[in-house]
Design an enzyme around this catalytic site. Sequence first.
Site, PDB file in Angstrom:
ATOM      1  N   ASP A 225     107.757  71.094  22.176  1.00 20.39           N
ATOM      2  CA  ASP A 225     108.446  69.873  21.764  1.00 20.39           C
ATOM      3  C   ASP A 225     109.510  69.453  22.772  1.00 20.39           C
ATOM      4  O   ASP A 225     109.646  70.024  23.837  1.00 20.39           O
ATOM      5  CB  ASP A 225     108.966  69.958  20.328  1.00 20.39           C
ATOM      6  CG  ASP A 225     109.754  71.211  20.086  1.00 20.39           C
ATOM      7  OD1 ASP A 225     110.468  71.625  21.016  1.00 20.39           O
ATOM      8  OD2 ASP A 225     109.654  71.784  18.978  1.00 20.39           O
TER       9      ASP A 225
ATOM     10  N   LYS B  23     108.506  63.788  20.163  1.00 21.74           N
ATOM     11  CA  LYS B  23     108.371  62.363  19.856  1.00 21.74           C
ATOM     12  C   LYS B  23     107.250  61.749  20.679  1.00 21.74           C
ATOM     13  O   LYS B  23     107.175  61.926  21.886  1.00 21.74           O
ATOM     14  CB  LYS B  23     109.685  61.649  20.154  1.00 21.74           C
ATOM     15  CG  LYS B  23     110.780  62.031  19.195  1.00 21.74           C
ATOM     16  CD  LYS B  23     111.583  60.805  18.823  1.00 21.74           C
ATOM     17  CE  LYS B  23     112.396  60.968  17.610  1.00 21.74           C
ATOM     18  NZ  LYS B  23     113.451  61.727  17.403  1.00 21.74           N
TER      19      LYS B  23
ATOM     20  N   MET C  40     122.624  68.905  16.076  1.00 18.92           N
ATOM     21  CA  MET C  40     122.191  67.549  15.724  1.00 18.92           C
ATOM     22  C   MET C  40     123.367  66.700  15.249  1.00 18.92           C
ATOM     23  O   MET C  40     123.240  65.908  14.319  1.00 18.92           O
ATOM     24  CB  MET C  40     121.104  67.612  14.627  1.00 18.92           C
ATOM     25  CG  MET C  40     119.846  68.323  15.107  1.00 18.92           C
ATOM     26  SD  MET C  40     118.674  68.655  13.789  1.00 18.92           S
ATOM     27  CE  MET C  40     119.249  70.226  13.174  1.00 18.92           C
TER      28      MET C  40
HETATM   29  N1  SAH Z   1     116.144  75.825  17.307  1.00 19.04           N
HETATM   30  C1  SAH Z   1     117.138  75.218  18.158  1.00 19.04           C
HETATM   31  C2  SAH Z   1     117.836  74.077  17.504  1.00 19.04           C
HETATM   32  C3  SAH Z   1     116.970  72.904  17.239  1.00 19.04           C
HETATM   33  S1  SAH Z   1     117.866  71.589  16.474  1.00 19.04           S
HETATM   34  C4  SAH Z   1     118.138  76.294  18.609  1.00 19.04           C
HETATM   35  O1  SAH Z   1     118.133  77.407  18.070  1.00 19.04           O
HETATM   36  O2  SAH Z   1     118.919  76.015  19.504  1.00 19.04           O
HETATM   37  C5  SAH Z   1     118.208  70.562  17.842  1.00 19.04           C
HETATM   38  C6  SAH Z   1     119.689  70.561  18.170  1.00 19.04           C
HETATM   39  O3  SAH Z   1     120.018  71.724  18.899  1.00 19.04           O
HETATM   40  C7  SAH Z   1     120.116  69.440  19.083  1.00 19.04           C
HETATM   41  O4  SAH Z   1     120.339  68.254  18.347  1.00 19.04           O
HETATM   42  C8  SAH Z   1     121.381  69.973  19.673  1.00 19.04           C
HETATM   43  O5  SAH Z   1     122.440  69.859  18.774  1.00 19.04           O
HETATM   44  C9  SAH Z   1     121.065  71.434  19.810  1.00 19.04           C
HETATM   45  N2  SAH Z   1     120.600  71.759  21.171  1.00 19.04           N
HETATM   46  C10 SAH Z   1     119.403  72.240  21.532  1.00 19.04           C
HETATM   47  N3  SAH Z   1     119.361  72.463  22.859  1.00 19.04           N
HETATM   48  C11 SAH Z   1     120.562  72.131  23.345  1.00 19.04           C
HETATM   49  C12 SAH Z   1     121.155  72.124  24.642  1.00 19.04           C
HETATM   50  N4  SAH Z   1     120.483  72.547  25.708  1.00 19.04           N
HETATM   51  N5  SAH Z   1     122.424  71.702  24.769  1.00 19.04           N
HETATM   52  C13 SAH Z   1     123.119  71.282  23.689  1.00 19.04           C
HETATM   53  N6  SAH Z   1     122.628  71.260  22.461  1.00 19.04           N
HETATM   54  C14 SAH Z   1     121.365  71.670  22.267  1.00 19.04           C
END
Ligand code: SAH
Length: 481
Positions: free
Chosen positions: A252, A274, A387
Site C-alpha cells: 500500500d 489509493k 493519522m
Molecule cells: N501500521 C502503521 C500505521 C498505519 S496508519 C505503523 O505501525 O506505523 C498511517 C499513519 O501512520 C499515517 O497517517 C501517519 O500518521 C503514520 N505514519 C506512517 N508512516 C509514517 C512516516 N514515515 N512518518 C510519519 N508518520 C507516519
Amino acid sequence: MDHLPIFFDVKNKPIIIVGGETLGARRTDMALRAGANVLLFADELSDEFDKLKLDEKFEHATEPLSAEHFKDAVLAYSTSEDEAVIEHVHGLARAASVPINVADNPALCDFITPSILDRAPLVVGISTAGTSPILGRMIKARLETMLPAAYGQFADFLGRYRTEVMDRIKDGALRRRFWEQVMDGAVFDHVLKGHEKDAVEEMNLELAAYAEGTPRHGAGEVYLVGAGPGDPDLLTFRALRLMQRADIVLYDRLVGDGILNLVRRDAERVYVGKLPKEHSVPQEEISEWLVKHARDGKRVLRLKGGDPFIFGRGGEEIEKLADEGIRFQVVPGVTAASGCASYAGIPLTHREHAQACIFVTGHGKDGRFDLDWETLVQPSQTVCIYMGLTHLPELLGEFIRRGADPDLPAAAVFKGTRSDQHVVAGALSDLAKKVAATELAGPAMIIIGTVVSLRDKLNWYRPEKRERTIAKTHSKETIRP
Ligand code: SAH
C-alpha cells in the site's frame, strides 16, 4: 588458491598452543570448541583464561617445551612475540612434522586461521590468504546478518532427517526439490522461531507427500509483513527473507520504492493503496485477494507500512485467512511512532518527563473524535497521534479545551525516517499554524508531551543534521520553536 580449505577433526587430539595472552586465549577457545585437548605453554595466563582453564580438556604446562611434547600433537600455534621462543617452537614443530601457525608471521605458517562464522554444526570459514584479515572480518560481519543464529539449529534439524529422506525419496531430482522446499519454506520458518514441534509436523507431512510422489506444491501461504516507516534499513531480517521469497506482493501507499526494490525481482506487484480515482481497495477485497492467491499456491506477501498490528488492520486481514484455513505468518515492523521519535531525537518515555506513552488515531469524523480525552490529557505522558494531520487544528484545540497547557510542547514529524524527513516543532497552541505554513505533505506523526523539548539536545541523528543544513538554505521548510 593459496591454501587447501579443510575442516579438520581434532576431537580428543592434542594441540599445542604457546602464549598466555589474548591471542593464545582465542586460539585456545577455538580449539576447545572443536573438542581438542589443549596443552598451553606460558609462564603466566591472562584473565582471559579464567573460564577456559576450567575446561577439563585444558592443561597449563609450565615446564619447558620440548620435542617430547610434539610427539602426539596434531597442530601447534605460537602466539608469542619473543623471537627466540618463536624460533624454538617453530623448529620443534618442523622436526616433528606438526603443522604450525605462527601469529603475524606468514612465512612461518603451515596453515592460516580463517575468520569464523560459527553456527555449529554450520561453520563458515573465510580466508583472504593472509592478504587482508580485516576484509575477511568485514565479510564475516555481512554474513552474520544473513545467517540468523538459529541456522545452527536448522542444520542440526536437517541432519536428523538425512538418512530417512535418502531412504524414502529414491529419486535424486525429487529429493533435491524436497530439500529446497524444506529449506525455503514453512519448516525453516518454524525451526527459526524455535517451534520444534510444528517443524517436525510440517516436515513429516512434506516428507510423506514427496515419498508418495505427490509434492504439496499447491500449498500457498501469506506473509503479513511490517515494512517499518520508510527507511529500508529498519526492516527486520525476517521481513527481508520473506520479501525475497514471495511470488506476489500486495503493498500500500506507505511502502516506499526503497523497500519495494528489495522484494524478489520476479514477484508480481499489486498496488492496493489509493487507486487513481482516490478510492482505496476495500479491506474485504484485499482479504479475498490474499485468499485467492494463496489458494493458487502462491507465496503472497502483504507488505504494510510500520507494524501490521498497529493501526494497520492486520488483525482483520488474518482473521479472514484463519477462517479460510490459509497458512500465514505475521512479521512485526518498526511502528511510525517509534521510528519518527528516534529519527527526530524525541525519546517517547523519559524518567523526568513521561512514564507512559499512548498511541491513538486522530482519524475523526466531521471534526469529532472518538477518543478518551481524560486519559489523553494527563501529565507525565507522551501522546503519539497517527493519522492526525487532516484534523490537526481540531485535535490540538480539543487538547487545550480539555484542560491541557497550551504551551505543552508538540511536534509533527513528516515522512519520518526517510531521507526527506521534516520536523515541525512548537506547542499545542501554535503547531497547527506552523504546519499549515509549511505546505508539507504527510504521512505525519504528531507527538505531544514535554519529551519534545528534549529534541534540541538529542537531535544528533543524521537525517536531523541534514535537515538543519536544509533549513539554513530553505528556512521556510522547517520551523523550529
Ligand atoms: N501500521 C502503521 C500505521 C498505519 S496508519 C505503523 O505501525 O506505523 C498511517 C499513519 O501512520 C499515517 O497517517 C501517519 O500518521 C503514520 N505514519 C506512517 N508512516 C509514517 C512516516 N514515515 N512518518 C510519519 N508518520 C507516519
